[in-house]
Scaffold this motif. Structure first.
Motif, PDB file in Angstrom:
ATOM      1  N   UNK A  35       0.783  -1.363   0.209  1.00 46.82           N
ATOM      2  CA  UNK A  35      -0.018   0.114  -0.138  1.00 46.82           C
ATOM      3  C   UNK A  35       0.903   1.256   0.116  1.00 46.82           C
ATOM      4  N   UNK A  36       2.120   1.190   0.725  1.00 49.58           N
ATOM      5  CA  UNK A  36       2.804   2.449   0.511  1.00 49.58           C
ATOM      6  C   UNK A  36       3.392   2.785  -0.758  1.00 49.58           C
ATOM      7  N   UNK A  37       3.448   1.829  -1.633  1.00 51.01           N
ATOM      8  CA  UNK A  37       3.745   1.796  -3.193  1.00 51.01           C
ATOM      9  C   UNK A  37       2.542   2.462  -3.762  1.00 51.01           C
ATOM     10  N   UNK A  64      14.505  -1.386  -1.047  1.00 44.82           N
ATOM     11  CA  UNK A  64      15.659  -0.918  -0.783  1.00 44.82           C
ATOM     12  C   UNK A  64      16.056  -0.041  -2.227  1.00 44.82           C
ATOM     13  N   UNK A  65      15.748  -0.345  -3.142  1.00 44.80           N
ATOM     14  CA  UNK A  65      15.910   0.681  -4.239  1.00 44.80           C
ATOM     15  C   UNK A  65      15.022   1.753  -4.302  1.00 44.80           C
ATOM     16  N   UNK A  66      14.004   1.753  -3.827  1.00 46.50           N
ATOM     17  CA  UNK A  66      13.039   2.593  -3.705  1.00 46.50           C
ATOM     18  C   UNK A  66      13.513   3.621  -2.540  1.00 46.50           C
ATOM     19  N   UNK A  67      14.096   3.070  -1.551  1.00 46.75           N
ATOM     20  CA  UNK A  67      14.546   4.066  -0.456  1.00 46.75           C
ATOM     21  C   UNK A  67      15.675   4.832  -1.021  1.00 46.75           C
ATOM     22  N   UNK A  68      16.670   4.227  -1.898  1.00 46.09           N
ATOM     23  CA  UNK A  68      18.044   4.948  -2.535  1.00 46.09           C
ATOM     24  C   UNK A  68      17.396   5.933  -3.371  1.00 46.09           C
ATOM     25  N   UNK A  86       9.111   5.137 -10.953  1.00 45.12           N
ATOM     26  CA  UNK A  86       9.543   3.897 -11.580  1.00 45.12           C
ATOM     27  C   UNK A  86       9.807   2.740 -10.634  1.00 45.12           C
ATOM     28  N   UNK A  87      10.744   3.122  -9.366  1.00 41.24           N
ATOM     29  CA  UNK A  87      10.981   2.222  -8.426  1.00 41.24           C
ATOM     30  C   UNK A  87       9.804   1.974  -7.552  1.00 41.24           C
ATOM     31  N   UNK A  88       8.873   2.948  -7.310  1.00 37.76           N
ATOM     32  CA  UNK A  88       7.607   2.621  -6.757  1.00 37.76           C
ATOM     33  C   UNK A  88       6.869   1.501  -7.309  1.00 37.76           C
ATOM     34  N   UNK A  89       6.545   1.715  -8.734  1.00 39.57           N
ATOM     35  CA  UNK A  89       5.996   0.807  -9.278  1.00 39.57           C
ATOM     36  C   UNK A  89       6.522  -0.575  -9.245  1.00 39.57           C
ATOM     37  N   UNK A  90       7.902  -0.601  -9.260  1.00 39.82           N
ATOM     38  CA  UNK A  90       8.651  -1.790  -9.339  1.00 39.82           C
ATOM     39  C   UNK A  90       8.170  -2.492  -7.913  1.00 39.82           C
ATOM     40  N   UNK A  91       8.354  -2.084  -6.907  1.00 43.23           N
ATOM     41  CA  UNK A  91       8.013  -2.185  -5.475  1.00 43.23           C
ATOM     42  C   UNK A  91       6.733  -2.827  -5.542  1.00 43.23           C
ATOM     43  N   UNK A  92       5.836  -1.954  -6.370  1.00 47.27           N
ATOM     44  CA  UNK A  92       4.296  -2.447  -6.265  1.00 47.27           C
ATOM     45  C   UNK A  92       3.998  -3.987  -7.053  1.00 47.27           C
ATOM     46  N   UNK A  93       4.584  -4.054  -8.140  1.00 49.69           N
ATOM     47  CA  UNK A  93       4.630  -5.179  -8.726  1.00 49.69           C
ATOM     48  C   UNK A  93       5.215  -6.279  -8.106  1.00 49.69           C
TER      49      UNK A  93
END
Length: 445
Positions: A273-275, A346-350, A355-362
């Protein structure tokens, strides 16, 4: 003369039938003839297609009828009747299609089916070696009804908010495709039917969990969305209850083993949900919802919350293995899955980008079905241990019964297929430590 009268009558009837006036005026005579100037003696011999309706009445009484009524009195040909019935059938089909679509969207059917999947997984895990498939179907059906009711009530309370958001403004209530009282009736009927089904076919504890989850989602989580960001954590509790409901429906009790899948659902929902909240920040702001990401413009705290809860997923595979729910293979698979979703967090944090938020969501969308599938494929049930415990309990009951009867005898040795349950330490089912940093397995003397 008779022929001239007949031709005159025919011409008059032709003019009457072609007359666009909506009224037809007929005057009857004492002799009940259809027309006073006609010499015909058999009015019933007229053609059925004749628009004039023959009737007998008292003298000098005028009968006025509309052309539509006259046409309705005439029998329709079979082709016209068939086309009329086909038209009515199409209207009914369109009506059914309209309301089915509205109910589907009110229930958030795809989300409800995910809830059903978690509940069904919990039921299978709590069933042991034998699965009651009728009970499984009833549990899934009851969970689906309650989830549909909760989602429908959520939309009833958020009509104005949904109307201001791009992704929700076309829902049935904001778009006016269904009325709010209709949606309330639908939600109430589904909630009552689902709870009653669970109470009758499973047990009261499962029905109580379903009803409490409905109240928590519709009347606590929904208003909190417009008050405080803590609503996300309350929503995570709501999502964690269905697998526990399934376990309770199968076993009738809440045990420590039953908490593995609910814990996975709770920790998984937060990065998921954060993503979503980060990706839909503008929509949530337009809708007036107080989400955690709206108070975090940089997204740093949002990313930390996601990463922290991904790391909480790491020990769940070992706990499932340690408590005898699944085999060692699942422990390894679950750890790899948790590391994969943690890497995306971790990638989203860095680098906090869309794009990184969508990657974490997927990654979160992939994690849950793979986790539950692995849990079902590698689920473990120690039948020998269960048989030993059952037989030892039967032996204890028989010994107690004989002592109450006054027979002072020592316990007879068990039969070959009866042996007492072995003493187990907290690491009850571990046979091989899967990783070097885990504690060594317990070995009984």
């Amino acid at each position: 003369m008779w022929r001239r009268n007949s031709l005159s009558l025919a011409s008059k009837l032709a003019r009457l039938s072609s007359n666009p006036s909506p009224f037809i005026l007929l005057r009857t005579s004492h002799h009940h003839a259809p027309l006073s100037r006609s010499n015909s003696t058999n009015p019933g011999s007229t053609s059925p297609a004749d628009p004039v309706t023959w009737s007998q009445s008292r003298p000098d009484v005028r009968f006025i009828a509309t052309r539509a009524a006259c046409d309705a009195a005439v029998d329709l040909p079979p082709a016209a009747a068939a086309s009329t019935s086909v038209g009515k059938g199409k209207e009914v089909a369109e009506l059914v299609k309209h309301y089915s679509r509205c109910y589907w969207e009110l229930s958030k059917a795809r989300l409800s089916m995910l809830v059903v999947a978690t509940s069904g997984t919990g039921y299978i895990l709590g069933s042991g070696s034998s699965i009651d498939y009728l009970g499984l179907c009833c549990t899934c059906a009851g969970t689906m009804m309650v989830a549909a009711a909760a989602n429908s009530l959520n939309q009833v309370f958020e009509v104005k908010n949904d109307a201001m958001m791009n992704r929700t403004r076309l829902r049935p209530l904001p778009s006016g495709r269904i009325t709010r009282p209709h949606a309330v009736m639908w939600a109430s009927s589904m909630g009552l039917a689902g709870t009653a089904l669970l109470a009758c076919e499973t047990n009261m504890l499962a029905a109580g969990l379903a009803a409490s989850n409905l109240v928590l989602y519709a009347f606590v989580y929904t208003p909190l969305k417009q008050i405080h960001p803590v609503n996300t954590w309350v929503g995570a509790i709501v999502g964690a209850i269905p697998p526990l409901l399934g376990w309770v429906a199968a076993s009738g009790q809440i045990s420590l083993n039953s908490m593995v899948l609910p814990a996975a659902l709770y920790f998984w929902q937060l990065p998921h949900f954060m993503a979503l909240a980060y990706l839909c920040r503008k929509d949530y702001a337009d809708g007036g919802f107080k989400m955690f990401s709206l108070a975090d413009p940089s997204g740093y705290r949002t990313a930390w919350v996601a990463l922290r809860n991904c790391l909480y997923l790491l020990p769940l595979g070992y706990l499932a293995y340690d408590w005898g729910i699944a085999s060692g293979w699942f422990c390894m698979e679950s750890t790899l899955l948790a590391l994969a979703i943690s890497s995306t967090a971790g990638l989203f944090l860095v680098n906090r980008t869309t794009k990184n938020a969508r990657r974490m969501f997927h990654a979160s969308l992939l994690y849950l079905p793979v986790f539950m599938s692995g849990l079902l494929v590698h689920r473990h049930y120690d039948s020998e241990l269960s048989l030993a415990v059952e037989n030892s309990n039967q032996l204890a009951e028989s010994t107690l019964s004989s002592s109450l009867d006054g027979e002072l005898t020592e316990s007879s040795p068990p039969r070959k297929n009866r042996r007492p349950a072995p003493s187990r330490a907290p690491v009850a089912y571990a046979s091989v430590a899967p990783f070097p940093f885990l504690p060594a397995p317990y070995v009984s003397n």
